[in-house]
Every structure is written in structure tokens, then in C-alpha cells.
Scaffold this active site. Structure first.
Site, PDB file in Angstrom:
ATOM      1  N   ARG A  42       0.990  -1.363   0.047  1.00 30.11           N
ATOM      2  CA  ARG A  42       0.056   0.023   0.032  1.00 30.11           C
ATOM      3  C   ARG A  42       0.793   1.329   0.107  1.00 30.11           C
ATOM      4  O   ARG A  42       1.156   1.873  -1.192  1.00 30.11           O
ATOM      5  CB  ARG A  42      -0.930   0.065   1.227  1.00 30.11           C
ATOM      6  CG  ARG A  42      -1.985   0.984   1.109  1.00 30.11           C
ATOM      7  CD  ARG A  42      -1.767   2.485   1.468  1.00 30.11           C
ATOM      8  NE  ARG A  42      -1.378   2.597   2.719  1.00 30.11           N
ATOM      9  CZ  ARG A  42      -0.788   3.502   3.200  1.00 30.11           C
ATOM     10  NH1 ARG A  42      -0.703   4.655   2.440  1.00 30.11           N
ATOM     11  NH2 ARG A  42      -0.345   3.712   4.449  1.00 30.11           N
ATOM     12  N   ASP A  43       1.312   1.698   1.131  1.00 27.52           N
ATOM     13  CA  ASP A  43       2.190   2.908   1.278  1.00 27.52           C
ATOM     14  C   ASP A  43       3.360   2.791   0.536  1.00 27.52           C
ATOM     15  O   ASP A  43       3.767   3.806  -0.358  1.00 27.52           O
ATOM     16  CB  ASP A  43       2.733   2.997   2.571  1.00 27.52           C
ATOM     17  CG  ASP A  43       2.956   4.219   3.155  1.00 27.52           C
ATOM     18  OD1 ASP A  43       3.034   5.124   2.033  1.00 27.52           O
ATOM     19  OD2 ASP A  43       3.029   4.646   4.246  1.00 27.52           O
ATOM     20  N   HIS A  74       3.696   4.715  12.657  1.00 31.54           N
ATOM     21  CA  HIS A  74       3.838   4.602  11.343  1.00 31.54           C
ATOM     22  C   HIS A  74       4.883   5.515  11.135  1.00 31.54           C
ATOM     23  O   HIS A  74       4.864   6.664  11.188  1.00 31.54           O
ATOM     24  CB  HIS A  74       2.797   4.789  10.428  1.00 31.54           C
ATOM     25  CG  HIS A  74       2.901   4.833   9.147  1.00 31.54           C
ATOM     26  ND1 HIS A  74       2.098   4.011   8.259  1.00 31.54           N
ATOM     27  CD2 HIS A  74       3.211   5.852   8.142  1.00 31.54           C
ATOM     28  CE1 HIS A  74       2.436   4.298   7.197  1.00 31.54           C
ATOM     29  NE2 HIS A  74       3.151   5.394   7.133  1.00 31.54           N
ATOM     30  N   HIS A 130       8.320   7.135   8.611  1.00 28.74           N
ATOM     31  CA  HIS A 130       9.072   7.195   7.522  1.00 28.74           C
ATOM     32  C   HIS A 130      10.428   7.558   7.777  1.00 28.74           C
ATOM     33  O   HIS A 130      10.812   8.184   8.899  1.00 28.74           O
ATOM     34  CB  HIS A 130       8.447   8.268   6.518  1.00 28.74           C
ATOM     35  CG  HIS A 130       7.228   7.806   5.723  1.00 28.74           C
ATOM     36  ND1 HIS A 130       6.952   7.224   4.544  1.00 28.74           N
ATOM     37  CD2 HIS A 130       6.074   7.376   6.240  1.00 28.74           C
ATOM     38  CE1 HIS A 130       5.962   6.868   4.238  1.00 28.74           C
ATOM     39  NE2 HIS A 130       5.223   6.942   5.337  1.00 28.74           N
ATOM     40  N   CYS A 159       8.506   9.855  -2.723  1.00 30.88           N
ATOM     41  CA  CYS A 159       7.750  10.776  -3.880  1.00 30.88           C
ATOM     42  C   CYS A 159       8.713  10.927  -5.193  1.00 30.88           C
ATOM     43  O   CYS A 159       9.787  11.471  -4.774  1.00 30.88           O
ATOM     44  CB  CYS A 159       7.308  11.909  -3.227  1.00 30.88           C
ATOM     45  SG  CYS A 159       6.471  12.905  -4.632  1.00 30.88           S
ATOM     46  N   ASN A 184       8.798   4.185   3.929  1.00 30.54           N
ATOM     47  CA  ASN A 184       8.578   3.619   5.499  1.00 30.54           C
ATOM     48  C   ASN A 184       9.909   3.148   5.851  1.00 30.54           C
ATOM     49  O   ASN A 184      10.793   2.813   4.959  1.00 30.54           O
ATOM     50  CB  ASN A 184       7.523   2.723   5.633  1.00 30.54           C
ATOM     51  CG  ASN A 184       6.419   3.242   5.424  1.00 30.54           C
ATOM     52  OD1 ASN A 184       6.060   3.327   4.105  1.00 30.54           O
ATOM     53  ND2 ASN A 184       5.590   3.337   6.179  1.00 30.54           N
TER      54      ASN A 184
HETATM   55 ZN    ZN Z   1       3.019   6.348   5.299  1.00 36.04          ZN
END
Ligand code: ZN
Length: 309
Positions: free
Chosen positions: A13-14, A208, A210, A241, A250
Site C-alpha cells: 500500500r504505502d 508509522h 518514514h 515521492c 517507510n
Molecule cells: Zn506512510
């Protein structure tokens, strides 16, 4: 003697939401199967956002259906509104994370709504959940993005984040997750915020992080010491990105599992199997940034020689 720590793989997902390669559904499901074989049962398999927004998740329904047929997999998905929630439930998923931005600027830019509107949307989703399911039949986590800072507005106040924690407690949530979406957090900040959140919330807290500025694992340690036992991570730190140089995904699952196991925490993860998984998936994402210190250096003899189970 250390206890159990849950690592949730969010790579599908991420990790994938930012990569250019659109992975075929079958490979996403193979990834889930390999994860289970490596002892990584909790996987965030997809996101129910419109395909026009993130084409990578155009196959969300198919991934969910396939994931539910994988023995031993505990699949979850990300949702941002009631419509996506209904799609996820229709697809059969029973574990969802709803994400809301603590930063008003991020909320406006990302979701085109104010934080208050996002809370109201959560209330609607929660109501639907509570109508459909009895306690224990399904889980809806409340994720707070940009809880440690925001690339658009800068600082995000502790009071603001705690107000969201309170909203989650009032409305009900099976888990509250604090996310350092942009990699601004440092260990003292993590420690302070989780200690405060823990004092308010009776439900499990998740973190969570990064690794954008290299503090991902240090932040994990701070959260562990504040009592957090659930962590998101993505394979080889996938993500980041493409339009933001130096942005990363992450914390790497391999490095997180390695650190926790080395310290004596029980993650249930078979490290050699996890490295084998990485070697299988890496070619599927050719050209994408995938970095893990453990993959680069290998396991130390003290751990590599352990019998895999
Ligand atoms: Zn994230």
C-alpha cells in the site's frame, strides 16, 4: 525477556502508492503469500481510493478478494472516506485503517477537506461499522497522518494531535495510529507524544514512521519505550515521492525486524525468509529505490546461523 511486537507490512500500500511500476494483481498476491511464509501475517494489501487518484490501486477489489483466500494472511486496507470503506467491506475485508491529517494544510491539499470534515466522515464510517458488526467482528483503526509535522505547514501542535486522539476515543476505534508521514519526527518528540496519547487512549497504539531523515529506527525505539507494540514498515523502505528528491518510504521491514529480533522482541518473522522474499520481489520493481541495511550487509553470523522455522 521481551514480549511480542507486531510488524505490519505496508509495502503493497504505502510502498506502492508512489512507485511508477504498476504491479500486476498476481504479483501483489504473491508478495502477500511470501510475507506469510516469512512469518509476516499482517499486511496492508491495498488502498480504496479512486483509481483516477492512484492508478496502482485500480485492482483493490481483486487484491482484497485474493488476499482473503491466502491462508494465514491477516489483510487490511486503507480508506479515506465512507465510499471507500463500503467498497472494502463489500470486498470482504474486515480490518481497515481510516486516515485523517492532523495538519489542516495537508488535509486540504491531500483530501480537499478540513480536519473537522474528516472527523465527521469518520463518525459516519464508525456508525456504519457499529451497525454492521458486533465487537470483535471487524476492526477500524484511526490513523493520524502528519502527526509529527507537515511538509506544507511545518509544525503540527501536540494539542492538535491529542484532540484527534480524543475524537478517536470518543467515537470508538480498535487502534489509534500516529504517523510521521513526512519523516519529521525525532525520538524525544515520539516519546513525548506517545506517552501523552497512551495516557488518554485505552486501545492499542500503533506507530508509522518514514525514514526520510534517517531517524526511523531511533523513533521506533522511542515508541517502544513509550509502550507501543505495533509498527508499520515497508519492504526495503519502498515508497517516497518521485517528485521530492531524497524522499524515502517507510522504515524498511527487514531492518525493523532485525532490530527487534536482535533486542529479543518476538516478531514471529523468519529473517532469512524475509531476505529471500526481498530477493524475489526486487526484480519486479526494477528501477525503484529499495534500501535496507540488512539486505546490504547481510545478517550477522549470530542470527544468520539460527535455524529457520
Ligand atoms: Zn506512510
Amino acid at each position: 525477556m521481551q514480549g511480542d511486537v507486531l510488524i505490519r507490512e505496508v509495502g503493497p500500500r504505502d510502498g506502492l502508492q508512489m512507485v511508477r511500476t504498476i504491479l500486476p494483481t498476481q504479483q501483489k498476491l504473491d508478495w502477500c503469500r511470501l510475507a506469510v511464509a516469512a512469518g509476516l501475517h499482517a499486511v496492508e494489501v491495498t488502498s480504496f481510493v479512486p483509481a483516477a487518484v492512484i492508478p496502482q490501486f485500480a485492482d483493490a477489489e481483486a487484491v482484497a478478494a485474493g488476499a482473503l483466500r491466502i491462508d494465514g494472511l491477516d489483510p487490511s486496507a486503507l480508506v479515506v472516506n465512507l465510499k471507500g470503506t463500503r467498497r472494502a467491506l463489500e470486498a470482504g475485508l474486515r480490518k481497515l485503517t481510516y486516515v485523517i491529517s492532523a495538519s489542516e494544510a495537508h488535509s486540504a491539499a491531500n483530501a480537499r477537506r478540513s480536519t473537522d470534515m474528516a472527523i465527521a466522515e469518520y463518525a459516519r464510517i464508525r456508525e456504519e461499522f457499529d451497525t454492521l458488526f458486533r465487537t470483535g467482528e471487524a476492526e477500524l483503526a484511526f490513523g493520524i497522518a502528519t502527526a509529527f509535522g507537515c511538509t506544507i505547514q511545518g509544525a503540527v501542535s501536540t494539542e492538535r494531535v491529542l484532540r484527534l486522539v480524543d475524537a478517536a476515543c470518543e467515537l470508538g476505534a480498535e487502534e489509534i495510529m500516529l504517523a510521521d508521514t513526512v519523516g519529521y519526527a525525532h525520538p524525544d518528540q515520539v516519546s513525548a507524544l506517545f506517552v501523552k496519547a497512551r495516557a488518554r487512549a485505552a486501545v492499542p497504539l500503533a506507530a508509522h514512521f518514514h525514514d526520510t531523515r534517517g531517524l526511523g529506527l531511533a523513533n521506533v525505539l522511542a515508541a517502544l519505550q513509550a509502550g507501543v507494540r505495533r509498527f508499520d514498515a515497508s519492504l526495503s523502505g519502498l515508497g517516497g515521492c518521485p517528485f521530492a528528491p531524497g524522499a524515502t518510504g517507510n522504515i524498511a521491514t527487514e531492518d525493523l525486524a532485525y532490530m527487534l529480533e536482535a533486542m529479543g522482541w518476538k516478531t514471529g518473522i523468519d529473517l532469512p525468509a524475509l531476505l529471500a522474499l526481498q530477493a524475489r520481489i526486487r526484480p519486479w520493481l526494477h528501477g525503484e529505490r529499495m534500501e535496507s541495511a540488512v539486505v546490504r550487509a547481510g545478517l550477522p553470523l549470530t542470527m544468520a546461523s539460527e535455524e529457520s522455522h
